[in-house]
Design a protein around this motif. Structure first.
Motif, PDB file in Angstrom:
ATOM      1  N   ASP A  14      -3.614  -6.929  12.541  1.00 13.96           N
ATOM      2  CA  ASP A  14      -2.531  -6.813  13.519  1.00 13.96           C
ATOM      3  C   ASP A  14      -1.469  -5.905  12.920  1.00 13.96           C
ATOM      4  O   ASP A  14      -0.888  -6.225  11.889  1.00 13.96           O
ATOM      5  CB  ASP A  14      -1.956  -8.193  13.824  1.00 13.96           C
ATOM      6  CG  ASP A  14      -0.796  -8.177  14.815  1.00 13.96           C
ATOM      7  OD1 ASP A  14      -0.397  -7.082  15.290  1.00 13.96           O
ATOM      8  OD2 ASP A  14      -0.281  -9.255  15.122  1.00 13.96           O
ATOM      9  N   VAL A  15      -1.245  -4.768  13.554  1.00 11.49           N
ATOM     10  CA  VAL A  15      -0.258  -3.812  13.066  1.00 11.49           C
ATOM     11  C   VAL A  15       0.880  -3.751  14.073  1.00 11.49           C
ATOM     12  O   VAL A  15       0.722  -3.224  15.176  1.00 11.49           O
ATOM     13  CB  VAL A  15      -0.871  -2.407  12.873  1.00 11.49           C
ATOM     14  CG1 VAL A  15       0.153  -1.479  12.243  1.00 11.49           C
ATOM     15  CG2 VAL A  15      -2.117  -2.488  12.013  1.00 11.49           C
ATOM     16  N   GLY A  16       2.008  -4.318  13.695  1.00  7.79           N
ATOM     17  CA  GLY A  16       3.171  -4.323  14.568  1.00  7.79           C
ATOM     18  C   GLY A  16       4.149  -3.232  14.203  1.00  7.79           C
ATOM     19  O   GLY A  16       3.862  -2.341  13.397  1.00  7.79           O
ATOM     20  N   SER A  17       5.332  -3.313  14.782  1.00 10.98           N
ATOM     21  CA  SER A  17       6.347  -2.287  14.551  1.00 10.98           C
ATOM     22  C   SER A  17       6.934  -2.366  13.147  1.00 10.98           C
ATOM     23  O   SER A  17       7.435  -1.365  12.634  1.00 10.98           O
ATOM     24  CB  SER A  17       7.452  -2.398  15.596  1.00 10.98           C
ATOM     25  OG  SER A  17       8.064  -3.671  15.521  1.00 10.98           O
ATOM     26  N   THR A  18       6.861  -3.527  12.514  1.00  7.76           N
ATOM     27  CA  THR A  18       7.453  -3.673  11.180  1.00  7.76           C
ATOM     28  C   THR A  18       6.495  -4.244  10.133  1.00  7.76           C
ATOM     29  O   THR A  18       6.744  -4.085   8.942  1.00  7.76           O
ATOM     30  CB  THR A  18       8.704  -4.578  11.223  1.00  7.76           C
ATOM     31  OG1 THR A  18       8.325  -5.874  11.711  1.00  7.76           O
ATOM     32  CG2 THR A  18       9.787  -3.990  12.112  1.00  7.76           C
ATOM     33  N   THR A  19       5.441  -4.926  10.567  1.00  8.44           N
ATOM     34  CA  THR A  19       4.545  -5.589   9.613  1.00  8.44           C
ATOM     35  C   THR A  19       3.087  -5.358   9.961  1.00  8.44           C
ATOM     36  O   THR A  19       2.749  -4.973  11.085  1.00  8.44           O
ATOM     37  CB  THR A  19       4.790  -7.119   9.579  1.00  8.44           C
ATOM     38  OG1 THR A  19       4.520  -7.653  10.873  1.00  8.44           O
ATOM     39  CG2 THR A  19       6.201  -7.454   9.142  1.00  8.44           C
ATOM     40  N   ALA A  20       2.237  -5.607   8.979  1.00  6.36           N
ATOM     41  CA  ALA A  20       0.790  -5.605   9.182  1.00  6.36           C
ATOM     42  C   ALA A  20       0.259  -6.941   8.684  1.00  6.36           C
ATOM     43  O   ALA A  20       0.739  -7.475   7.679  1.00  6.36           O
ATOM     44  CB  ALA A  20       0.136  -4.448   8.434  1.00  6.36           C
ATOM     45  N   LYS A  21      -0.701  -7.482   9.409  1.00  6.42           N
ATOM     46  CA  LYS A  21      -1.289  -8.757   9.060  1.00  6.42           C
ATOM     47  C   LYS A  21      -2.808  -8.628   9.031  1.00  6.42           C
ATOM     48  O   LYS A  21      -3.379  -7.889   9.832  1.00  6.42           O
ATOM     49  CB  LYS A  21      -0.930  -9.848  10.088  1.00  6.42           C
ATOM     50  CG  LYS A  21       0.515 -10.310  10.062  1.00  6.42           C
ATOM     51  CD  LYS A  21       1.502  -9.380  10.677  1.00  6.42           C
ATOM     52  CE  LYS A  21       1.492  -9.319  12.177  1.00  6.42           C
ATOM     53  NZ  LYS A  21       2.425  -8.306  12.717  1.00  6.42           N
ATOM     54  N   ALA A  22      -3.440  -9.361   8.121  1.00 11.23           N
ATOM     55  CA  ALA A  22      -4.898  -9.415   8.053  1.00 11.23           C
ATOM     56  C   ALA A  22      -5.310 -10.879   7.967  1.00 11.23           C
ATOM     57  O   ALA A  22      -4.688 -11.666   7.254  1.00 11.23           O
ATOM     58  CB  ALA A  22      -5.417  -8.654   6.835  1.00 11.23           C
TER      59      ALA A  22
ATOM     60  N   VAL B  63       2.440  -8.480   5.488  1.00  8.59           N
ATOM     61  CA  VAL B  63       3.246  -7.569   4.665  1.00  8.59           C
ATOM     62  C   VAL B  63       4.043  -6.609   5.547  1.00  8.59           C
ATOM     63  O   VAL B  63       3.605  -6.230   6.627  1.00  8.59           O
ATOM     64  CB  VAL B  63       2.383  -6.753   3.676  1.00  8.59           C
ATOM     65  CG1 VAL B  63       1.711  -7.646   2.658  1.00  8.59           C
ATOM     66  CG2 VAL B  63       1.352  -5.921   4.400  1.00  8.59           C
ATOM     67  N   ARG B  64       5.201  -6.210   5.070  1.00 10.33           N
ATOM     68  CA  ARG B  64       5.981  -5.160   5.739  1.00 10.33           C
ATOM     69  C   ARG B  64       5.324  -3.823   5.423  1.00 10.33           C
ATOM     70  O   ARG B  64       4.941  -3.577   4.293  1.00 10.33           O
ATOM     71  CB  ARG B  64       7.417  -5.154   5.244  1.00 10.33           C
ATOM     72  CG  ARG B  64       8.199  -6.343   5.736  1.00 10.33           C
ATOM     73  CD  ARG B  64       9.711  -6.084   5.633  1.00 10.33           C
ATOM     74  NE  ARG B  64      10.430  -7.122   6.300  1.00 10.33           N
ATOM     75  CZ  ARG B  64      10.681  -7.167   7.617  1.00 10.33           C
ATOM     76  NH1 ARG B  64      10.263  -6.204   8.392  1.00 10.33           N
ATOM     77  NH2 ARG B  64      11.348  -8.152   8.142  1.00 10.33           N
ATOM     78  N   HIS B  65       5.230  -2.958   6.438  1.00 16.11           N
ATOM     79  CA  HIS B  65       4.586  -1.665   6.189  1.00 16.11           C
ATOM     80  C   HIS B  65       5.581  -0.528   5.977  1.00 16.11           C
ATOM     81  O   HIS B  65       5.183   0.555   5.559  1.00 16.11           O
ATOM     82  CB  HIS B  65       3.582  -1.314   7.290  1.00 16.11           C
ATOM     83  CG  HIS B  65       4.120  -1.284   8.673  1.00 16.11           C
ATOM     84  ND1 HIS B  65       5.128  -0.444   9.087  1.00 16.11           N
ATOM     85  CD2 HIS B  65       3.765  -2.007   9.772  1.00 16.11           C
ATOM     86  CE1 HIS B  65       5.365  -0.636  10.371  1.00 16.11           C
ATOM     87  NE2 HIS B  65       4.561  -1.586  10.809  1.00 16.11           N
ATOM     88  N   ASN B  66       6.859  -0.757   6.226  1.00 17.58           N
ATOM     89  CA  ASN B  66       7.890   0.262   5.989  1.00 17.58           C
ATOM     90  C   ASN B  66       7.513   1.616   6.583  1.00 17.58           C
ATOM     91  O   ASN B  66       7.686   2.660   5.958  1.00 17.58           O
ATOM     92  CB  ASN B  66       8.189   0.386   4.494  1.00 17.58           C
ATOM     93  CG  ASN B  66       8.705  -0.913   3.924  1.00 17.58           C
ATOM     94  OD1 ASN B  66       9.657  -1.494   4.427  1.00 17.58           O
ATOM     95  ND2 ASN B  66       8.058  -1.406   2.881  1.00 17.58           N
ATOM     96  N   ALA B  67       6.978   1.590   7.814  1.00 18.78           N
ATOM     97  CA  ALA B  67       6.569   2.776   8.576  1.00 18.78           C
ATOM     98  C   ALA B  67       5.365   3.496   7.968  1.00 18.78           C
ATOM     99  O   ALA B  67       5.058   4.616   8.345  1.00 18.78           O
ATOM    100  CB  ALA B  67       7.731   3.743   8.774  1.00 18.78           C
TER     101      ALA B  67
ATOM    102  N   VAL C  43      -2.484  -0.810   5.897  1.00 18.72           N
ATOM    103  CA  VAL C  43      -3.752  -1.387   6.337  1.00 18.72           C
ATOM    104  C   VAL C  43      -4.852  -1.067   5.330  1.00 18.72           C
ATOM    105  O   VAL C  43      -5.679  -1.925   5.008  1.00 18.72           O
ATOM    106  CB  VAL C  43      -4.120  -0.909   7.756  1.00 18.72           C
ATOM    107  CG1 VAL C  43      -5.553  -1.302   8.109  1.00 18.72           C
ATOM    108  CG2 VAL C  43      -3.141  -1.488   8.765  1.00 18.72           C
ATOM    109  N   ALA C  44      -4.873   0.140   4.793  1.00 22.13           N
ATOM    110  CA  ALA C  44      -5.867   0.496   3.771  1.00 22.13           C
ATOM    111  C   ALA C  44      -5.741  -0.439   2.569  1.00 22.13           C
ATOM    112  O   ALA C  44      -6.750  -0.906   2.024  1.00 22.13           O
ATOM    113  CB  ALA C  44      -5.702   1.950   3.350  1.00 22.13           C
ATOM    114  N   SER C  45      -4.515  -0.730   2.162  1.00 24.01           N
ATOM    115  CA  SER C  45      -4.289  -1.644   1.043  1.00 24.01           C
ATOM    116  C   SER C  45      -4.770  -3.055   1.385  1.00 24.01           C
ATOM    117  O   SER C  45      -5.398  -3.725   0.552  1.00 24.01           O
ATOM    118  CB  SER C  45      -2.798  -1.664   0.678  1.00 24.01           C
ATOM    119  OG  SER C  45      -2.554  -2.603  -0.334  1.00 24.01           O
TER     120      SER C  45
END
Length: 135
Positions: A11-19, A35-39, A45-47
């Motif tokens: 799930d990739v949102g506007s501020t975070t990514a979840k797995a 985790v926060r993806h900081n844009a 997501v690769a990480s």
């Protein structure tokens, strides 16, 4: 027991990514990360995917992406995309059949999904959905 194929949701949102890794045989979550993806959505997501690969080195996955940034990820990975309100509605209907309203607050918007019981089948169905515009 190791399932032949685990389910992996991104799930990739506007501020975070979840797995989330889910075992469909045992019907339980085996792994989750938020985790926060900081844009930096693709890099984050690769990480996350590298982390999942390290945690489950001998496993295969059925991967699905959702969220406001999920279409890009789905395209890059060549996997299905499920719109986030649809994904949430399916999960609520399956796991919480007596719920009548679900509220999801994201980084840029809020969503409300209203459920009702179908009198003929007894199944929980989506009666209405509301969403504000992006902030």
């Amino acid at each position: 027991m190791i399932a032949s194929t685990y389910h992996l949701g991104i799930d990739v949102g506007s501020t975070t990514a979840k797995a989330v890794v889910f075992d469909p045989l045992a019907q339980r979550v085996l792994f989750s990360r938020y985790v926060r993806h900081n844009a930096h959505q693709v890099e984050t997501v690769a990480s996350l995917l590298r982390t999942v690969a390290k945690e489950f080195p001998e496993c295969s996955f059925r991967l699905v992406a959702c969220g406001s940034g999920g279409t890009t990820i789905a395209d890059v990975l060549g996997v299905p995309f499920v719109q986030e309100v649809v994904a949430n509605s399916l999960a609520v209907r399956r796991n919480h059949e007596n719920v009548r309203c679900a509220i999801e607050l994201g980084g840029q918007d809020a969503k409300m999904v209203f459920f009702e019981r179908d009198e003929k089948s007894g199944a929980t169905t989506v009666a209405d959905m509301r969403m504000n515009g992006s902030c």
